[in-house]
Design an enzyme around this catalytic site. Structure first.
Site, short mmCIF file in Angstrom:
data_model
loop_
_atom_site.label_atom_id
_atom_site.label_comp_id
_atom_site.label_asym_id
_atom_site.label_seq_id
_atom_site.Cartn_x
_atom_site.Cartn_y
_atom_site.Cartn_z
N GLU A 68 30.88 -28.09 19.03
CA GLU A 68 30.94 -29.22 19.97
C GLU A 68 29.74 -29.28 20.91
O GLU A 68 29.73 -28.69 21.99
CB GLU A 68 32.24 -29.14 20.81
CG GLU A 68 32.38 -30.31 21.77
CD GLU A 68 33.63 -30.27 22.64
OE1 GLU A 68 34.33 -29.24 22.63
OE2 GLU A 68 33.90 -31.25 23.33
N LYS A 118 32.06 -31.76 16.35
CA LYS A 118 32.72 -32.56 17.39
C LYS A 118 31.65 -33.07 18.36
O LYS A 118 31.33 -32.42 19.36
CB LYS A 118 33.76 -31.69 18.12
CG LYS A 118 34.42 -32.37 19.29
CD LYS A 118 35.66 -31.63 19.74
CE LYS A 118 36.21 -32.24 21.01
NZ LYS A 118 37.57 -31.83 21.30
#
Ligand code: 13P
Length: 338
Positions: free
Chosen positions: A176, A218
């Site tokens: 992420e 992500k």
């Protein structure tokens, strides 16, 4: 090892489904609960997790949930450990494993993500709760002199090392890199910064020998700064986001699950939907891994009152269902009023 990774990807990359981020640290959870005037205690956090993780039928839209360490050991009202409850409902439990942010030397306004030295040991400890995937978040803010080259490099290396260690422990890593929405920057600036960040992350993942086919990305969307004077519309956000991903993200990655990052719930849904109606071929599954955009309406409906649990669950399920439709390009604004 690869059999387990393969199975987890199979269970988490499912058309029409996405991931729920319910991994707010105790500090962030306290902030969220304060917004509805509820004191944050271990028990109120458990009650709130219970509302969300027990929402009936959520498995139609949600295939995985990211949990915070505390939640691994807490139980539902029926006395079932939350990770077990999720597995029982056909949802894959995962765990946030980064250890928060630390100051970046020589760069007073920047912070990198820490926790790599203790990661292996912590993963061993989490094993008994049987999480099947993990998450590590790196953050970058946009301003005149940020993000610095040093931060981009440090975070890319951290994400890559983390991903490698996770796969060695048979956990699918969610990688992420979040370019923060705060600021007055244009969508063009966000496009440039996000591209640079993603490029560095993928170079580092490849250098580290991370198996991209067992990795989930992500990312943040390419979007105007929240305080920008003229913010780009949904079509522009979708177009730029997809262009940026196509230029930097390997097609081996099976799934891209966006964070919401301070977008309103409606914006986050509309932007995802637009990506699916651009008429462009997407080499990965493109879905959501929202935290606030899935949970904020539920928090507001609940307000810490037992008599509002059902209303809270309804609000959460509505967002989950609309985002599920968005992954197929089937969402429309009128559905907000249903
Ligand atoms: P938001 O969707 O609220 O940005 O949360 C996603 C997340 O997991 C942040 O780490």
């Amino acid at each position: 090892m690869t059999n387990q990774l393969k199975q987890t990807i199979k269970d988490m990359v499912v058309v029409g489904k996405g991931i729920l981020a319910a991994d707010e640290s105790a500090k962030t959870a306290a902030k969220r609960l304060a917004s509805i005037n509820v004191e944050s205690t271990e028990e109120t956090r458990r009650q709130y997790r219970n509302l969300i993780l027990n929402a009936p039928g959520m498995e139609q839209y949600i295939c995985g949930v990211i949990l915070f360490e505390e939640t691994l050991h807490q139980k539902s009202d029926d006395g079932i450990l939350f990770p077990q409850l999720l597995e029982k409902n056909g949802i894959v439990p995962g765990i946030k494993v980064d250890d928060g942010l630390a100051d970046l030397e020589g760069h007073p306004n920047e912070q990198y993500t820490k926790g790599i030295e203790t990661l292996s040991k912590r993963l061993e400890k989490y094993k008994k709760s049987r999480p099947r995937f993990a998450k590590w978040r790196a953050v970058y803010s946009i301003s005149e002199n940020t993000p610095s080259e040093l931060l981009i490099k440090r975070n890319a290396e951290g994400l890559a090392k983390y991903a490698k260690v996770c796969q060695q422990h048979s956990l699918v890593p969610i990688v992420e890199p979040e370019v923060l929405i705060d600021g007055i920057h244009s969508i063009e600036t966000c496009y440039k910064v996000t591209g640079k960040v993603q490029k560095a992350v993928f170079e580092a993942l490849k250098r580290e020998g991370v198996m991209l086919e067992y990795t989930i990305l992500k990312p943040s969307m390419v979007i105007s700064g929240k305080q920008a004077a003229n913010r780009a519309n949904a079509g522009e956000v979708a177009k730029r986001t997809v262009k940026c991903l196509k230029s930097n993200v390997s097609a081996e990655v099976p799934s891209i699950n966006f964070l919401s990052g301070g977008q309103t719930p409606q914006e986050a849904t509309a932007h995802l939907n637009r990506m699916h109606i651009l008429g462009e071929e997407l080499p990965w599954y493109v879905s959501f891994s929202y935290g606030r955009a899935l949970q904020d309406p539920a928090l507001k409906a609940w307000h810490g009152k037992p008599e509002n649990v059902e209303a809270g669950q309804k609000a959460f399920l509505k967002r989950a269902r609309l985002n599920s439709l968005a992954t197929k390009g089937l969402y429309s604004e009128e559905m907000e009023n249903e």
